[in-house]
Scaffold this motif. Structure first.
Motif, PDB file in Angstrom:
ATOM      1  N   SER A   6      10.291  -9.952   1.235  1.00 35.69           N
ATOM      2  CA  SER A   6       9.722  -8.921   0.433  1.00 35.69           C
ATOM      3  C   SER A   6       8.283  -9.973   0.911  1.00 35.69           C
ATOM      4  CB  SER A   6       9.469  -9.387  -0.906  1.00 35.69           C
ATOM      5  OG  SER A   6      10.240  -7.983  -1.474  1.00 35.69           O
ATOM      6  N   ALA A  17       7.040  -8.790   4.523  1.00 38.56           N
ATOM      7  CA  ALA A  17       6.956  -7.786   4.603  1.00 38.56           C
ATOM      8  C   ALA A  17       5.308  -7.657   4.353  1.00 38.56           C
ATOM      9  CB  ALA A  17       7.800  -6.905   4.331  1.00 38.56           C
ATOM     10  N   ILE A  18       5.178  -8.156   3.386  1.00 40.95           N
ATOM     11  CA  ILE A  18       3.119  -7.843   2.853  1.00 40.95           C
ATOM     12  C   ILE A  18       2.542  -8.353   3.730  1.00 40.95           C
ATOM     13  CG2 ILE A  18       1.898  -8.759   0.958  1.00 40.95           C
ATOM     14  CD1 ILE A  18       4.051  -8.791  -1.616  1.00 40.95           C
ATOM     15  N   PHE A  63       2.579  -6.632   6.899  1.00 41.61           N
ATOM     16  CA  PHE A  63       2.164  -5.358   7.407  1.00 41.61           C
ATOM     17  C   PHE A  63       0.320  -5.581   6.376  1.00 41.61           C
ATOM     18  CE2 PHE A  63      -0.976  -2.534   3.874  1.00 41.61           C
ATOM     19  CZ  PHE A  63      -0.569  -0.904   4.756  1.00 41.61           C
ATOM     20  N   ALA A  90      -1.874  -1.205  -1.100  1.00 38.21           N
ATOM     21  CA  ALA A  90      -1.121  -0.180  -0.200  1.00 38.21           C
ATOM     22  C   ALA A  90      -0.047  -1.493   0.298  1.00 38.21           C
ATOM     23  CB  ALA A  90      -1.826   0.044   0.612  1.00 38.21           C
ATOM     24  N   ALA A  91      -0.461  -2.734   0.993  1.00 37.27           N
ATOM     25  CA  ALA A  91       0.398  -4.053   0.392  1.00 37.27           C
ATOM     26  C   ALA A  91       1.657  -3.893  -0.118  1.00 37.27           C
ATOM     27  CB  ALA A  91      -0.444  -5.589   1.390  1.00 37.27           C
ATOM     28  N   LYS A 124       2.948  -1.925  -2.062  1.00 38.74           N
ATOM     29  CA  LYS A 124       3.705  -0.642  -2.126  1.00 38.74           C
ATOM     30  C   LYS A 124       4.722  -0.636  -0.668  1.00 38.74           C
ATOM     31  CE  LYS A 124       2.481   4.428  -2.339  1.00 38.74           C
ATOM     32  NZ  LYS A 124       1.445   5.859  -2.159  1.00 38.74           N
ATOM     33  N   GLN A 125       4.260  -1.414   0.236  1.00 42.57           N
ATOM     34  CA  GLN A 125       5.176  -1.239   1.043  1.00 42.57           C
ATOM     35  C   GLN A 125       6.808  -1.668   0.743  1.00 42.57           C
ATOM     36  OE1 GLN A 125       4.471   0.099   3.976  1.00 42.57           O
ATOM     37  NE2 GLN A 125       2.840   0.486   2.606  1.00 42.57           N
TER      38      GLN A 125
END
Length: 263
Positions: free
Chosen positions: A148, A151-152, A155, A182-183, A185-186
């Motif tokens: 995770s 991914a953050i 983004f 928003a990051a 939330k991905q």
């Protein structure tokens, strides 16, 4: 002829003419006059002599002059008193001014001393922060984002170059907390909308033990005024301000106050 008969004398009769009689009368008169004069002098010597002086009459003009003179004297006295009061007031004001000046100098010196102490404390704090960040950079340089966190990081790096807009939540303009929200939330993590809430959304971690995906904050925990995301290698990404937009910067660019770990 009888022996008692009158026989004419052979002596010449005295010739008492008028001049002789007058002279004798004059002498006698002179003696009498001297006597009278002496008697008069004795009488006068026995009596005391008294001399009477006449004082000038107080006319209206003289009374006016006297009144004016008295008024002028009172006015002069009042002026002297007023001048004395002014001098005393000026002396008091000068004394007070000196006291105020001394107090102001003392206060300024105290303020300068405190400012210098604060400056030295700030310098020491910055030095400590640089040391901590240096250690964090050294440690984080060997770390790699996974799962995770990766991914953050991916983004948020993709938004570099976007503009900063107060209240912005994307997709091409952001404010600091809108970008962080928003990051996360991905990867399905719901964060508070504002910086204050995000600074307490996870576990507080030391700046010397940062990992990619940790949230950095500036200000106090719960009262933060700015947030960003640590992306590893001593770098962070955040929506800084309207002039820079979303940028990637080293921790030394603007040392954060603390960090939280959500993942």
């Amino acid at each position: 002829m009888s022996h008692t008969a009158h026989i004419r004398s052979h002596r010449k009769p005295r010739n008492r003419n008028a001049s002789t009689i007058a002279m004798r009368a004059g002498v006698a008169g002179g003696v009498l006059s001297l006597a009278a004069a002496g008697a008069s002098a004795s009488a006068n010597a026995a009596e005391p002599v008294t001399q009477t002086l006449e004082l000038p009459t107080l006319t209206a003009d003289l009374a006016t002059q006297v009144a004016q003179s008295a008024e002028a004297t009172q006015l002069a006295a009042a002026n002297y008193q007023l001048q004395a009061e002014r001098d005393a007031a000026a002396a008091h004001a000068a004394k007070q001014a000196n006291a105020d000046l001394a107090a102001a100098k003392k206060k300024a010196a105290e303020a300068k001393r405190k400012a210098e102490a604060a400056r030295q404390a700030e310098a020491a704090s910055r030095s400590t922060a640089r040391t901590v960040l240096s250690a964090a950079t050294s440690t984080a340089s060997t770390s790699t984002a996974t799962g995770s966190a990766a991914a953050i990081v991916a983004f948020i790096k993709a938004q570099i170059g976007d503009s900063y807009v107060m209240g912005g939540t994307g997709p091409n303009s952001w404010d600091c907390s809108g970008l962080v929200q928003a990051a996360f939330k991905q990867v399905g993590v719901s964060l508070p909308r504002v910086s204050q809430g995000q600074s307490t959304a996870g576990t507080q971690v030391s700046l010397s033990n940062l990992q990619p995906g940790d949230i950095l904050y500036w200000g106090g925990a719960g009262s933060a005024y700015h947030v960003a995301v640590y992306v590893g290698d001593g770098m962070f990404v955040g929506a800084q301000n309207p002039s820079t937009g979303v940028v990637e910067k080293p921790l030394s660019y603007d040392p954060p106050s603390g960090a939280v770990r959500v993942l």
